[in-house]
Design a protein around this motif. Structure first.
Motif, PDB file in Angstrom:
ATOM      1  N   ARG A 120     -40.999 -18.790 -19.118  1.00 51.36           N
ATOM      2  CA  ARG A 120     -39.605 -18.929 -18.703  1.00 51.36           C
ATOM      3  C   ARG A 120     -39.419 -18.564 -17.230  1.00 51.36           C
ATOM      4  O   ARG A 120     -38.558 -19.120 -16.546  1.00 51.36           O
ATOM      5  CB  ARG A 120     -38.692 -18.055 -19.570  1.00 51.36           C
ATOM      6  CG  ARG A 120     -38.726 -18.384 -21.059  1.00 51.36           C
ATOM      7  CD  ARG A 120     -38.478 -19.848 -21.334  1.00 51.36           C
ATOM      8  NE  ARG A 120     -37.138 -20.258 -20.991  1.00 51.36           N
ATOM      9  CZ  ARG A 120     -36.765 -21.512 -20.765  1.00 51.36           C
ATOM     10  NH1 ARG A 120     -37.660 -22.482 -20.829  1.00 51.36           N
ATOM     11  NH2 ARG A 120     -35.514 -21.795 -20.463  1.00 51.36           N
TER      12      ARG A 120
ATOM     13  N   VAL B 216     -33.884 -13.317 -18.420  1.00 52.60           N
ATOM     14  CA  VAL B 216     -34.303 -14.452 -17.598  1.00 52.60           C
ATOM     15  C   VAL B 216     -33.370 -15.643 -17.819  1.00 52.60           C
ATOM     16  O   VAL B 216     -32.990 -16.337 -16.880  1.00 52.60           O
ATOM     17  CB  VAL B 216     -35.766 -14.834 -17.906  1.00 52.60           C
ATOM     18  CG1 VAL B 216     -36.146 -16.136 -17.210  1.00 52.60           C
ATOM     19  CG2 VAL B 216     -36.705 -13.714 -17.465  1.00 52.60           C
ATOM     20  N   GLU B 217     -32.985 -15.866 -19.078  1.00 53.24           N
ATOM     21  CA  GLU B 217     -32.068 -16.975 -19.377  1.00 53.24           C
ATOM     22  C   GLU B 217     -30.709 -16.750 -18.729  1.00 53.24           C
ATOM     23  O   GLU B 217     -30.068 -17.687 -18.239  1.00 53.24           O
ATOM     24  CB  GLU B 217     -31.926 -17.126 -20.899  1.00 53.24           C
ATOM     25  CG  GLU B 217     -33.208 -17.519 -21.616  1.00 53.24           C
ATOM     26  CD  GLU B 217     -33.833 -18.778 -21.033  1.00 53.24           C
ATOM     27  OE1 GLU B 217     -33.141 -19.814 -20.949  1.00 53.24           O
ATOM     28  OE2 GLU B 217     -35.010 -18.717 -20.635  1.00 53.24           O
TER      29      GLU B 217
ATOM     30  N   GLY C  94     -41.570 -21.591 -15.238  1.00 57.81           N
ATOM     31  CA  GLY C  94     -41.305 -22.990 -15.537  1.00 57.81           C
ATOM     32  C   GLY C  94     -42.455 -23.703 -16.215  1.00 57.81           C
ATOM     33  O   GLY C  94     -42.455 -24.929 -16.325  1.00 57.81           O
TER      34      GLY C  94
ATOM     35  N   LYS D 284     -30.891 -17.668 -15.132  1.00 58.70           N
ATOM     36  CA  LYS D 284     -31.025 -19.105 -14.885  1.00 58.70           C
ATOM     37  C   LYS D 284     -29.674 -19.810 -14.761  1.00 58.70           C
ATOM     38  O   LYS D 284     -29.595 -20.937 -14.269  1.00 58.70           O
ATOM     39  CB  LYS D 284     -31.858 -19.752 -16.004  1.00 58.70           C
ATOM     40  CG  LYS D 284     -33.358 -19.467 -15.884  1.00 58.70           C
ATOM     41  CD  LYS D 284     -34.119 -20.152 -17.010  1.00 58.70           C
ATOM     42  CE  LYS D 284     -35.614 -19.930 -16.873  1.00 58.70           C
ATOM     43  NZ  LYS D 284     -36.183 -20.602 -15.692  1.00 58.70           N
ATOM     44  N   ASP D 285     -28.614 -19.156 -15.235  1.00 61.39           N
ATOM     45  CA  ASP D 285     -27.273 -19.734 -15.107  1.00 61.39           C
ATOM     46  C   ASP D 285     -26.779 -19.483 -13.688  1.00 61.39           C
ATOM     47  O   ASP D 285     -26.197 -18.448 -13.379  1.00 61.39           O
ATOM     48  CB  ASP D 285     -26.326 -19.100 -16.123  1.00 61.39           C
ATOM     49  CG  ASP D 285     -24.936 -19.730 -16.092  1.00 61.39           C
ATOM     50  OD1 ASP D 285     -24.703 -20.639 -15.253  1.00 61.39           O
ATOM     51  OD2 ASP D 285     -24.078 -19.306 -16.889  1.00 61.39           O
ATOM     52  N   MET D 286     -27.017 -20.425 -12.810  1.00 60.19           N
ATOM     53  CA  MET D 286     -26.732 -20.255 -11.389  1.00 60.19           C
ATOM     54  C   MET D 286     -25.231 -20.208 -11.076  1.00 60.19           C
ATOM     55  O   MET D 286     -24.827 -19.816  -9.983  1.00 60.19           O
ATOM     56  CB  MET D 286     -27.388 -21.379 -10.584  1.00 60.19           C
ATOM     57  CG  MET D 286     -28.894 -21.476 -10.779  1.00 60.19           C
ATOM     58  SD  MET D 286     -29.760 -19.940 -10.365  1.00 60.19           S
ATOM     59  CE  MET D 286     -29.511 -19.887  -8.592  1.00 60.19           C
TER      60      MET D 286
ATOM     61  N   GLY E  92     -32.636 -13.979  -8.466  1.00 59.34           N
ATOM     62  CA  GLY E  92     -31.381 -14.716  -8.598  1.00 59.34           C
ATOM     63  C   GLY E  92     -30.174 -13.836  -8.824  1.00 59.34           C
ATOM     64  O   GLY E  92     -29.064 -14.331  -9.021  1.00 59.34           O
TER      65      GLY E  92
END
Length: 402
Positions: free
Chosen positions: A14, A102-103, A17, A106-108, A141
């Motif tokens: 994750r 991590v998920e 990628g 990933k929501d930018m 991020g």
């Protein structure tokens, strides 16, 4: 594939990628992707218990043997991890939230803030200074890193103000409502007769999460600390929503290792958030010391006489003494782990080394008491309050039901 192997594989996949290959381990994969659907303690494989050491180790009666198998009662589980440490077959493991974190990252479209427990200093190596750690989290991020110790500062003043009220009578005393959720759980479950001496305060973690979401609507919050019990705390009725995910220091270290992060190459991104008072919360006696200094700064005539205990057996013995009328102080602090949070079960450093880092960080603080901390004052004013006293007395953000 063992659970540990699957966890490391999924986490790296994750983060980088790469293609995810879970094979037949669908339930284990679901545990990793959606840990909130499962209890805090996971069983890797079915087991037949003969000596039930895991059951004997649980001091909260959350495990029992049914039909030769250890069965967990999630409502009684505090996340102390004693059963995991006692399982000789290494068949029990703790809830893992790293993949979920991590998920979230990933929501930018959603800003994410990492909230670091006061014990975090030094936990990721000598090169992982607070400034470099902030840079590393932003490289994942994150929108930023917030020190939870700054919110311990605010709660220190709340405890100090309430101490003056709770000890007006000669035999009055106060139980600290500090950062340890296991301490609070044991009082609420087994010592209800004296629970009224607990201030109705949330922990610094919950206060930090609530304030972050008040000031940054729509943001997500990830708490990082040495404690598995924090995973239980965020599920408690009335506290849900403040924190979206809890990582242990071990889990965050897993992320750094999966990405091969070199902290020495990270730029310093320094922000002084906390005073010495909040930083003390990471070790045994720290809450008492912080509140005592704050009480002294408010009213020199008030004398705080602390009694501290660490480790669940000693905490229970101290509470039983109070229940039996053997009150030898007027401020009682309990932490479930030996040494306090620096001795938490999911730390990266040995307790003595962690304590040294914390003590040094306390001494390095630019401010001693919460009232001197301009960051705390700025937060309170941004929330619409003129003074700290006004905020702690009138804001619902800092309160909970006992």
């Amino acid at each position: 594939m063992t659970f540990e192997e699957l966890y490391k594989h999924v986490l790296k996949s994750r983060l980088t990628g790469r293609e995810l290959k879970a094979g037949k381990a669908r339930k284990k994969l679901d545990c990793l992707m959606h840990p909130e659907k499962y209890p805090l303690v996971w069983k890797d494989e079915p087991c037949d218990c003969t000596d039930a050491k895991c059951v004997a180790a649980c001091m909260f009666r959350a495990l029992e043997i049914k039909d030769g198998k250890a069965v967990l009662n999630p409502e009684r589980c505090t996340g102390c991890a004693a059963c995991i440490e006692a399982c000789e077959n290494k068949n029990l493991t703790f809830s893992r939230d790293a993949v979920k974190a991590v998920e979230i990252l990933k929501d930018m479209d959603t800003p994410v803030y990492f909230l670091m427990a006061p014990a975090y200093v030094g936990q990721f190596g000598r090169d992982a200074t607070p400034g470099r750690l902030r840079s590393a989290l932003k490289s994942l991020g994150a929108a930023g890193m917030i020190e939870v110790a700054a919110f311990a500062d605010i709660l220190t003043l709340k405890e100090a103000l309430e101490f003056s009220t709770n000890t007006e009578t000669e035999d009055g005393f106060q139980l600290t409502s500090c950062c340890c959720p296991i301490w609070i759980s044991m009082i609420r479950k087994d010592f209800q007769k004296i629970a009224g001496h607990l201030p109705a305060s949330v922990s610094p973690m919950i206060a930090c999460g609530r304030i972050a979401k008040e000031l940054h609507p729509g943001c997500r919050t990830i708490f990082v600390g040495p404690c598995m019990a924090k995973k239980a705390e965020i599920r408690e009725p009335g506290l849900e929503g403040a924190i979206d995910c809890v990582l242990t220091f071990e889990e965050l270290q897993d992320i750094w290792e999966a990405l091969d992060i070199d902290f020495s190459a990270m730029p310093e991104d320094e922000h002084e958030h906390s005073a010495a008072a909040g930083r003390m919360y990471a070790r045994t006696g720290g809450v008492s010391r912080a509140v005592r200094e704050c009480v002294r700064s408010i009213d020199e005539s008030r004398v705080l006489r602390p009694v501290c205990a660490c480790g669940v057996p000693d905490c229970k013995a101290m509470l039983q003494d109070i229940l039996d009328g053997n009150v030898k102080g007027n401020f009682f602090e309990g932490m479930a782990c030996e040494g306090g949070c620096v001795g938490g079960p999911k730390r990266n450093l040995e307790m003595d080394a962690g304590t040294e880092y914390v003590d040094r960080y306390v001494e390095e603080a630019a401010y001693r008491t919460p009232g001197e901390n301009p960051y705390a004052m700025d937060l309170i004013q941004r929330l619409g309050y003129e003074t700290v006293e006004d905020f702690v007395k009138n804001s619902d953000i800092l309160t909970r039901e006992i």
